[in-house]
Write a protein that holds these residues in place. Structure first.
Motif, PDB file in Angstrom:
ATOM      1  N   VAL A 168       0.800  -1.191  -0.024  1.00 52.92           N
ATOM      2  CA  VAL A 168      -0.098   0.032   0.052  1.00 52.92           C
ATOM      3  C   VAL A 168       0.762   1.214  -0.193  1.00 52.92           C
ATOM      4  O   VAL A 168       2.059   1.265   0.342  1.00 52.92           O
ATOM      5  CB  VAL A 168      -1.019   0.226   1.230  1.00 52.92           C
ATOM      6  CG1 VAL A 168      -1.921  -1.078   1.205  1.00 52.92           C
ATOM      7  CG2 VAL A 168       0.053   0.144   2.474  1.00 52.92           C
ATOM      8  N   SER A 169       0.297   2.491  -0.212  1.00 55.74           N
ATOM      9  CA  SER A 169       0.926   3.700  -0.033  1.00 55.74           C
ATOM     10  C   SER A 169       0.936   3.994   1.403  1.00 55.74           C
ATOM     11  O   SER A 169      -0.155   3.806   1.985  1.00 55.74           O
ATOM     12  CB  SER A 169       0.413   4.890  -0.956  1.00 55.74           C
ATOM     13  OG  SER A 169       0.299   4.443  -2.228  1.00 55.74           O
TER      14      SER A 169
ATOM     15  N   ASP B  32       1.966   3.694  -9.270  1.00 53.24           N
ATOM     16  CA  ASP B  32       2.084   4.409 -10.664  1.00 53.24           C
ATOM     17  C   ASP B  32       2.619   5.423 -10.728  1.00 53.24           C
ATOM     18  O   ASP B  32       3.066   5.956 -11.800  1.00 53.24           O
ATOM     19  CB  ASP B  32       0.462   4.127 -11.215  1.00 53.24           C
ATOM     20  CG  ASP B  32      -0.090   2.828 -11.480  1.00 53.24           C
ATOM     21  OD1 ASP B  32       0.605   1.917 -11.758  1.00 53.24           O
ATOM     22  OD2 ASP B  32      -1.383   2.877 -11.419  1.00 53.24           O
ATOM     23  N   GLU B  33       2.798   6.246  -9.515  1.00 56.87           N
ATOM     24  CA  GLU B  33       3.289   7.576  -9.713  1.00 56.87           C
ATOM     25  C   GLU B  33       4.516   7.561  -9.376  1.00 56.87           C
ATOM     26  O   GLU B  33       5.597   8.727  -9.191  1.00 56.87           O
ATOM     27  CB  GLU B  33       2.465   8.456  -8.605  1.00 56.87           C
ATOM     28  CG  GLU B  33       1.030   8.765  -9.034  1.00 56.87           C
ATOM     29  CD  GLU B  33       0.037   7.723  -8.704  1.00 56.87           C
ATOM     30  OE1 GLU B  33       0.388   6.977  -7.591  1.00 56.87           O
ATOM     31  OE2 GLU B  33      -0.854   7.665  -9.550  1.00 56.87           O
TER      32      GLU B  33
END
Length: 119
Positions: free
Chosen positions: A26-27, A110-111
């Motif tokens: 997770v972020s 993705d970033e």
């Protein structure tokens, strides 16, 4: 990690951790931190001294956790030495604990931001 035997031991351990759903990637939420982790390596030998297997273990650096934030209670049962391929406690964590990804196996979102393991 330069030797194929240790690489295989690490991959075996990671496969077992993923198979047992030990974490999800997770972020990291705002105002939270992730404890580190470290690989430990042990050469298991037979009684006659010959190499039995290469064993890798991934451990969270729990000493970085903060009482009341990362955990509330501690439990340290007295255990005898046991040699098992993989052992997991049957309890679920109530608190949200985040750990950095295992060294050498980091993934990003993705970033391009690094992900963490939510235990």
């Amino acid at each position: 990690m330069r030797f194929p035997q240790w690489q295989q031991a690490v991959h075996n351990k990671l496969d077992a951790l993923v198979r047992n759903q030990t974490w999800s990637l997770v972020s990291l939420p705002p105002n939270r931190y992730a404890v580190g982790c470290k690989w430990f390596f042990k050469l298991k030998k037979q009684a006659d001294g010959t190499v039995d297997r290469f064993k890798a273990r991934l451990v969270a650096k729990g000493y970085a956790q903060k009482i009341g934030f990362d955990f509330h209670d501690t439990f340290s049962p007295e255990l005898r030495k046991v040699d098992v391929d993989n052992a997991f406690f049957n309890g679920d964590l109530v608190e949200e604990v985040f750990m950095q990804q295992p060294p050498g196996f980091e993934q990003r979102n993705d970033e391009g931001q690094p992900l963490v393991c939510k235990l």
